[in-house]
Design an enzyme around this catalytic site. Structure first.
Site, PDB file in Angstrom:
ATOM      1  N   GLY A   1       0.543  -1.153  -0.008  1.00  0.00           N
ATOM      2  CA  GLY A   1       0.009   0.054   0.088  1.00  0.00           C
ATOM      3  C   GLY A   1       0.858   1.209  -0.105  1.00  0.00           C
ATOM      4  O   GLY A   1       0.278   2.440   0.159  1.00  0.00           O
TER       5      GLY A   1
ATOM      6  N   ARG B   1      -3.640  13.785  -3.737  1.00  0.00           N
ATOM      7  CA  ARG B   1      -4.343  14.220  -5.054  1.00  0.00           C
ATOM      8  C   ARG B   1      -5.544  14.951  -4.719  1.00  0.00           C
ATOM      9  O   ARG B   1      -6.456  14.590  -4.077  1.00  0.00           O
ATOM     10  CB  ARG B   1      -4.566  12.982  -5.859  1.00  0.00           C
ATOM     11  CG  ARG B   1      -5.080  12.805  -7.064  1.00  0.00           C
ATOM     12  CD  ARG B   1      -5.108  11.658  -8.003  1.00  0.00           C
ATOM     13  NE  ARG B   1      -5.960  10.593  -7.225  1.00  0.00           N
ATOM     14  CZ  ARG B   1      -5.469   9.440  -7.744  1.00  0.00           C
ATOM     15  NH1 ARG B   1      -4.539   9.153  -8.660  1.00  0.00           N
ATOM     16  NH2 ARG B   1      -6.195   8.378  -7.279  1.00  0.00           N
TER      17      ARG B   1
ATOM     18  N   ASP C   1     -10.196   1.013 -15.104  1.00  0.00           N
ATOM     19  CA  ASP C   1     -10.012   1.768 -13.711  1.00  0.00           C
ATOM     20  C   ASP C   1      -9.067   2.927 -13.573  1.00  0.00           C
ATOM     21  O   ASP C   1      -9.003   3.518 -12.515  1.00  0.00           O
ATOM     22  CB  ASP C   1      -9.492   0.406 -12.901  1.00  0.00           C
ATOM     23  CG  ASP C   1      -8.311  -0.099 -13.244  1.00  0.00           C
ATOM     24  OD1 ASP C   1      -7.967  -0.695 -14.249  1.00  0.00           O
ATOM     25  OD2 ASP C   1      -7.345   0.239 -12.488  1.00  0.00           O
ATOM     26  N   ASN C   2      -8.630   3.315 -14.506  1.00  0.00           N
ATOM     27  CA  ASN C   2      -7.890   4.258 -14.644  1.00  0.00           C
ATOM     28  C   ASN C   2      -8.491   5.476 -15.505  1.00  0.00           C
ATOM     29  O   ASN C   2      -7.664   6.400 -15.751  1.00  0.00           O
ATOM     30  CB  ASN C   2      -6.305   4.210 -15.207  1.00  0.00           C
ATOM     31  CG  ASN C   2      -5.328   3.210 -14.362  1.00  0.00           C
ATOM     32  OD1 ASN C   2      -5.862   3.184 -13.231  1.00  0.00           O
ATOM     33  ND2 ASN C   2      -4.491   2.717 -14.961  1.00  0.00           N
TER      34      ASN C   2
END
Length: 477
Positions: free
Chosen positions: A126, A176, A252-253
């Site tokens: 992670g 982000r 998924d991007n």
């Protein structure tokens, strides 16, 4: 301006519940330091940039402290990766800390990337490493200045936690910002798991939060899909016009907002190569530069499939049929602006393609060649091997080109001098890995104003040195 302590949270996505995300507490960095921060991104939150100098800023954005109003959640989604459906993905190293409402009433997702393991980490740690965090920060803040829609980046912090990738590195976190973190893959997850009620909740939520004006249309979901398709194809047109390669256009991007999202092994072209592959894992060239428009269309078809419960299949097919013409029209408009061609003429495609073929055959530097043409600089000729062929093209180009001073100013305003080349990013990363953050910060500032030549910055406008050509970039880079 708002202070860190006074940021206002309204965590709408978290209120959807555990079906859509899992609560996870960030795993903090040890001995965190601020690598770089963006005053422009801070302004989107209504945050005073001076707050970045406060030690509290670094503590909050390295996971050491958290607002009591924040509700950190790891989102679940799925997606097609390199054309193959993966049934469950999700935020494996990122957390949606919460949604901040700025003084203008805008919601901005505050997302911490590299926050530690989540239920979706798939045996990963992670963590994010410093090099990937710096690369995403620089791209997130450079692309919007070029007119390319993108997620944004508030800051990068680094700690002493060891992380093992190709080598031992240090953990970092990137913050982000985006108006939403919903992806095409969110819809795919609920569609392919036959959870139509949850899919309907997601569709309704997206309409309410991202596309409220579509709710007033006769077919709101269709209106939303049409808007997503237009935004996505316009975004890719800007990638192509400015020589940007995303590298991993998995569904998924792909953002439901039609913004550049999830930076991995991206690159800007150096020498022009239509088939350039920037991701060293993309052995088949699925995401090569010249395939990006086709892949964007393919990804929209995947999204359309997930919306079949709400929109007639034939209607969706018709909308998909409109997507590529949207791309082509926007790409022509952008390239005509870069070349200084007013309006649209039938011969434009042929003339533009002839230039690109000359670039390809000469390995001409895409950005330098276009900038020199915009400046009417005779050194543009030096970019080409077949100079006689270029001379013949130039005659036709000048006949086509608007020549007044306002047209010249317009050309300069859309042909950058400074571009985020891989070797420039790598130089900044190498210094940062030695705890010298000055080059990251300097490069960030230069890329904020890419269209004006500045004395003393000539090195940042130069073509890459031999070591910096075709650098191999991985998904962890």
């Amino acid at each position: 301006m708002t202070s860190l302590a006074d940021l206002h949270f309204d965590n709408r996505f978290a209120r959807l519940g555990d079906v859509f995300s899992s609560r996870v507490v960030p795993d903090p960095l040890n001995n965190p330091r601020l690598v770089v921060g963006s005053a422009d991104a801070a302004g989107l939150l209504g945050l005073n940039p001076a707050e970045m100098e406060d030690p509290l800023f670094t503590e909050l954005f390295s996971g050491q402290k958290i607002w009591k109003e924040a509700e950190p959640r790891a989102m679940v989604y799925s997606g097609h990766q390199f054309g193959v459906y993966n049934p469950q993905l999700g935020d494996g190293r990122g957390l949606l800390l919460g949604e901040v409402v700025n003084p203008g009433g805008e919601h901005w997702d505050l997302h911490l990337k590299g926050a530690g393991s989540t239920p979706f980490s798939r045996m990963g740690d992670g963590r994010a490493v410093l090099r990937s965090s710096i690369r995403e920060f620089l791209a997130s803040e450079a692309l919007p200045v070029l007119g390319i829609p993108s997620s944004r980046a508030l800051c990068v912090t680094v700690g002493d936690n060891p992380v093992y990738r190709e080598r031992k590195e240090r953990a970092a976190m990137l913050v982000r910002l985006a108006r939403s973190h919903i992806r095409f893959g969110h819809f795919e997850f609920f569609y392919y798991n036959d959870r139509e009620d949850d899919l309907r909740r997601l569709v309704d939520f997206t309409l309410q939060t991202c596309y409220p004006y579509c709710q007033h249309e006769p077919q709101p979901v269709l209106a939303m899909f049409r808007t997503v398709a237009e935004r996505t194809m316009h975004m890719v047109a800007r990638w192509q016009a400015y020589g940007f390669c995303h590298g991993v256009m998995n569904t998924d991007n792909m953002s439901i907002l039609g913004i550049t999202f999830d930076f991995g092994p991206y690159a800007f072209l150096d020498e022009y190569d239509a088939g350039y592959i920037c991701n060293h894992s993309d052995h088949a060239g699925r995401y090569a530069f010249n395939r990006q428009p086709v892949i964007a269309h393919w990804n929209l078809a995947c999204l359309a499939q997930a919306l079949v419960p709400f929109i007639d299949v034939e209607v969706l097919k018709a909308e998909l049929g409109n997507a590529m013409p949207l791309y082509e029209a926007e790409y022509r408009r952008l390239m005509n602006a870069r070349l200084g061609w007013a309006g649209q003429r039938p011969e434009d495609d042929e003339l533009r393609n002839e230039l690109l073929a000359l670039m390809q055959g000469s390995a001409a530097d895409y950005h330098i060649a276009l900038r020199l043409l915009a400046e009417d600089d005779p050194q543009a000729r030096d970019q080409f091997i077949d100079r006689e062929a270029f001379d013949r093209w130039l005659v036709r180009h000048r006949t086509r080109q608007a020549v007044d001073e306002s047209a010249m100013a317009g050309r300069l305003a859309c042909n950058p001098v400074y571009v985020l080349r891989n070797y420039l990013a790598q130089q900044a990363i190498s210094a940062a890995e030695e705890d010298d953050f000055s080059e990251v910060r300097r490069l960030h500032q230069i890329l904020r104003e890419p269209f004006i030549r500045v004395p003393g910055q000539e090195a940042y406008a130069a073509p890459p040195p031999d070591w910096g050509r075709r650098l191999e970039i991985s998904c962890s880079s």
